[in-house]
Design an enzyme around this catalytic site. Structure first.
Site, PDB file in Angstrom:
ATOM      1  N   GLY A  91     -19.373   0.992   1.116  1.00  0.00           N
ATOM      2  CA  GLY A  91     -20.406   0.960   0.103  1.00  0.00           C
ATOM      3  C   GLY A  91     -20.514  -0.453  -0.459  1.00  0.00           C
ATOM      4  O   GLY A  91     -21.646  -0.812  -0.848  1.00  0.00           O
ATOM      5  N   THR A  92     -19.599  -1.287  -0.706  1.00  0.00           N
ATOM      6  CA  THR A  92     -19.564  -2.605  -1.208  1.00  0.00           C
ATOM      7  C   THR A  92     -20.242  -3.323  -0.349  1.00  0.00           C
ATOM      8  O   THR A  92     -21.228  -4.168  -0.795  1.00  0.00           O
ATOM      9  CB  THR A  92     -18.186  -3.245  -1.338  1.00  0.00           C
ATOM     10  OG1 THR A  92     -17.402  -2.499  -2.205  1.00  0.00           O
ATOM     11  CG2 THR A  92     -18.342  -4.582  -1.574  1.00  0.00           C
ATOM     12  N   ASN A 105     -19.168   5.474 -11.608  1.00  0.00           N
ATOM     13  CA  ASN A 105     -17.864   5.746 -11.070  1.00  0.00           C
ATOM     14  C   ASN A 105     -16.884   6.234 -12.307  1.00  0.00           C
ATOM     15  O   ASN A 105     -15.951   6.926 -12.315  1.00  0.00           O
ATOM     16  CB  ASN A 105     -17.231   4.820 -10.148  1.00  0.00           C
ATOM     17  CG  ASN A 105     -17.494   3.473 -10.773  1.00  0.00           C
ATOM     18  OD1 ASN A 105     -18.489   3.107 -11.131  1.00  0.00           O
ATOM     19  ND2 ASN A 105     -16.224   2.626 -10.748  1.00  0.00           N
ATOM     20  N   SER A 131     -21.158   5.313   0.811  1.00  0.00           N
ATOM     21  CA  SER A 131     -19.890   5.118   1.338  1.00  0.00           C
ATOM     22  C   SER A 131     -19.350   6.401   1.813  1.00  0.00           C
ATOM     23  O   SER A 131     -18.997   7.333   1.375  1.00  0.00           O
ATOM     24  CB  SER A 131     -19.144   4.578   0.451  1.00  0.00           C
ATOM     25  OG  SER A 131     -17.732   4.232   1.054  1.00  0.00           O
ATOM     26  N   THR A 187     -20.435  -5.362  16.579  1.00  0.00           N
ATOM     27  CA  THR A 187     -20.700  -3.797  17.214  1.00  0.00           C
ATOM     28  C   THR A 187     -20.258  -2.772  16.370  1.00  0.00           C
ATOM     29  O   THR A 187     -19.427  -2.789  15.576  1.00  0.00           O
ATOM     30  CB  THR A 187     -19.255  -3.913  18.214  1.00  0.00           C
ATOM     31  OG1 THR A 187     -19.234  -5.158  19.208  1.00  0.00           O
ATOM     32  CG2 THR A 187     -19.240  -2.695  19.211  1.00  0.00           C
ATOM     33  N   CYS A 205      -3.366  -2.703 -17.039  1.00  0.00           N
ATOM     34  CA  CYS A 205      -3.604  -4.208 -17.269  1.00  0.00           C
ATOM     35  C   CYS A 205      -2.557  -4.833 -16.250  1.00  0.00           C
ATOM     36  O   CYS A 205      -1.149  -4.939 -16.272  1.00  0.00           O
ATOM     37  CB  CYS A 205      -2.588  -4.521 -18.604  1.00  0.00           C
ATOM     38  SG  CYS A 205      -2.212  -6.147 -18.955  1.00  0.00           S
TER      39      CYS A 205
END
Lengths: 130, 400
Positions: B73-74, B154, B202, B240, B328
């Site tokens: 997807g990215t 998301n 994706s 490919t 974090c």
């Protein structure tokens, strides 16, 4: 990512809570991510006779607070003041690099609470040189 | 500790469907030919690739030549945004997007801004995470080259009004891209009904494997290829073709689309039980996102006084896989930009939890969460300097 020792301190944190009228008190925030530790000290004969804290942050922050509290409980003020983030991290089995600031936060909370104690008790021998 | 495992992170990834795996297996073995080769072994694979493209096009209501295969997807988002903006580089250099996009979109826009001198408008959202289509209209200038607004978010599950935004884009003849990665199996994908010109999906979000994505490109939408090399994908995406995974994606998309009507009803009921259960059993729990414009699979909460990572670790110990956007990790990572855009600030925004449902979840899984989560939140609040049992904030947020 986390050692079994760290997960144990996160799951069963030692010395959790608060103290009424603490001899030393501090509340520090980790500048990076906003984790926070609030620390309460009871001092008897220049020793940490009791220690309580509350912590807000990730598992590493909670475990670091817990481990640091165990490491200085019963120790002299002088010994407590020498505790470093490296030592806390080491005792926890080594924090991941990105979480090392959590151990620093615990050590600096102790330092700040001792500073508070000394502001109130400037004539105590430890405080004259701290 | 020996509790059954409950997977509730389908917005992150899904397990490959056995039927999808079965469809792929020959292409790891005897059907290994390169689809670009002229001899029979290549031609057989070429046919299978064409067939996969045709079946995907059918689900999207598109033409096969409008389907381009990518690695994820990215990559599809990168190819759409950078490709469309580069194609207009002399004429127009302004991008309109939102403050709640996935990093695949927001970091790509940021790079175009910082390295290529583009101008980017990051539109705000309301408390539910919705982009105002009128605000999109107002942001358009004669320099606007692309509008990119996600289909579904998301982190908070909000479904954006992309068909309204697409109409506005078309009135101004500006290409409209949507990151639809969270949509397959849950929302309609017909590109004409939606009115999109570019759409990224994706495979691993709908029970195909990781490592394969699709970019839909409406005929007439100009793109400069971002990956150059051989002439694969009609020169638009060199390299490919990943034949086995592409065939898997096609099978998974068909399965997801045919199951969608019944699955959406089933998941919506589970989702609403989960939401009500959490809000009823945990004091001061906050549902983030929208109650109405929401993915059928998606729940997301904030619990004040706690930090998400601890919640996720304790849920894991109880056999529940969930996620939090709050971790974090690097020390310089601030709170979630998405939650900030919805108006949630530190420290509340640190206490986020996402539970996203999927095909294998049952009412027992919801019960499992509702048994385990309330005591976990209570135990972490007991450690917290921010939370009193009467629900008041114990300490004000520090200057941070």
């Amino acid at each position: 990512m986390y050692s079994p020792v760290l997960l144990d301190h996160f799951t069963n944190p030692r010395n959790i809570g608060t103290l009424d009228n603490p001899d030393g008190y501090a509340r520090v925030t980790s500048p990076g991510c906003g984790d926070q530790m609030e620390l309460f000290l009871r001092v008897t004969d220049e020793r940490i006779s009791d220690i309580r804290y509350r912590a807000f942050g990730c598992a590493a922050a909670i475990a670091s607070s817990s481990m640091a509290s165990e490491m200085i409980k019963g120790r002299t003020l002088e010994e407590a003041s020498r505790l470093t983030g490296e030592e806390v991290s080491e005792e926890l089995g080594g924090l991941p690099e990105a979480k090392f600031h959590c151990a620093i936060m615990a050590a600096s909370a102790i330092n700040a609470a001792l500073r508070d104690y000394c502001t109130k008790h400037p004539t105590v021998p430890f405080c004259t040189s701290f | 500790m020996s509790k059954p495992s409950t997977y509730l992170d389908h917005s992150a990834t899904t397990a490959t469907d056995p039927r999808v795996l079965e469809a792929m297996l020959p292409y790891f073995g005897e059907r290994y030919g390169n689809p670009s080769s002229l001899y029979q072994a290549g031609a057989t694979v070429r046919q299978a690739l064409d067939e996969a493209r045709r079946r995907i096009a059918e689900v999207l209501g598109a033409r096969p030549k409008e389907i381009f295969f990518t690695s994820c997807g990215t990559e599809s988002d990168n190819m759409a945004i950078r490709g469309a903006v580069w194609a207009q580089r002399d004429a127009r250099n302004h991008i309109i997007t939102s403050q709640v996009e996935h990093h695949a979109v927001s970091h790509t826009c940021k790079q175009l801004e910082e390295v290529f001198g583009c101008e980017v408008t990051y539109l705000p959202v309301d408390r539910e995470g919705l982009v105002d289509p009128d605000a999109v209209g107002r942001a358009i200038t004669e320099r606007t080259a692309l509008i990119s607004i996600m289909y579904a978010n998301n982190e908070v599950g909000t479904v954006e009004p992309i068909n309204k935004i697409a109409k506005i884009a078309r009135q101004h003849q500006i290409p409209f891209h949507t990151d639809a990665v969270q949509a397959p199996g849950l929302l309609p994908l017909n590109v004409d009904t939606l009115g999109v010109d570019l759409m990224a999906i994706s495979g691993h979000k709908f029970y195909a494997p990781k490592g394969v994505g699709v970019l839909y490109v409406r005929t007439g939408t100009k793109l400069v290829p971002t990956q150059t090399g051989g002439g694969q994908e009609r020169g638009m995406r060199a390299g490919t073709e990943n034949t086995a995974l592409i065939i898997g994606l096609a099978r998974a998309l068909e399965l997801a689309e045919s199951a969608r009507p019944a699955e959406v009803l089933r998941l919506t009921a589970l989702r609403d039980d989960l939401i009500q259960g959490v809000l009823n059993s945990i004091p001061d729990a906050v549902l983030t996102g929208s109650t109405t414009e929401r993915l059928a699979s998606h729940t997301s909460f904030l619990f004040n006084g706690v930090e998400g990572e601890g919640v996720v670790l304790k849920l894991d110990m109880a056999g529940i896989a969930a996620s939090s956007g709050s971790a974090c990790s690097s020390g310089d990572e601030g709170p979630s930009p998405v939650l900030a855009a919805l108006g949630y600030t530190y420290p509340l925004s640190r206490g986020s939890l996402r539970l996203s449902l999927g095909r294998e979840n049952t009412p027992e899984d919801v019960e499992h969460v509702l048994r385990e989560l309330p005591p976990i939140i209570a135990s972490l609040r007991a450690l917290s300097p921010y939370y009193n049992s009467d629900g008041t904030v114990a300490l004000s947020a520090p200057a941070w």
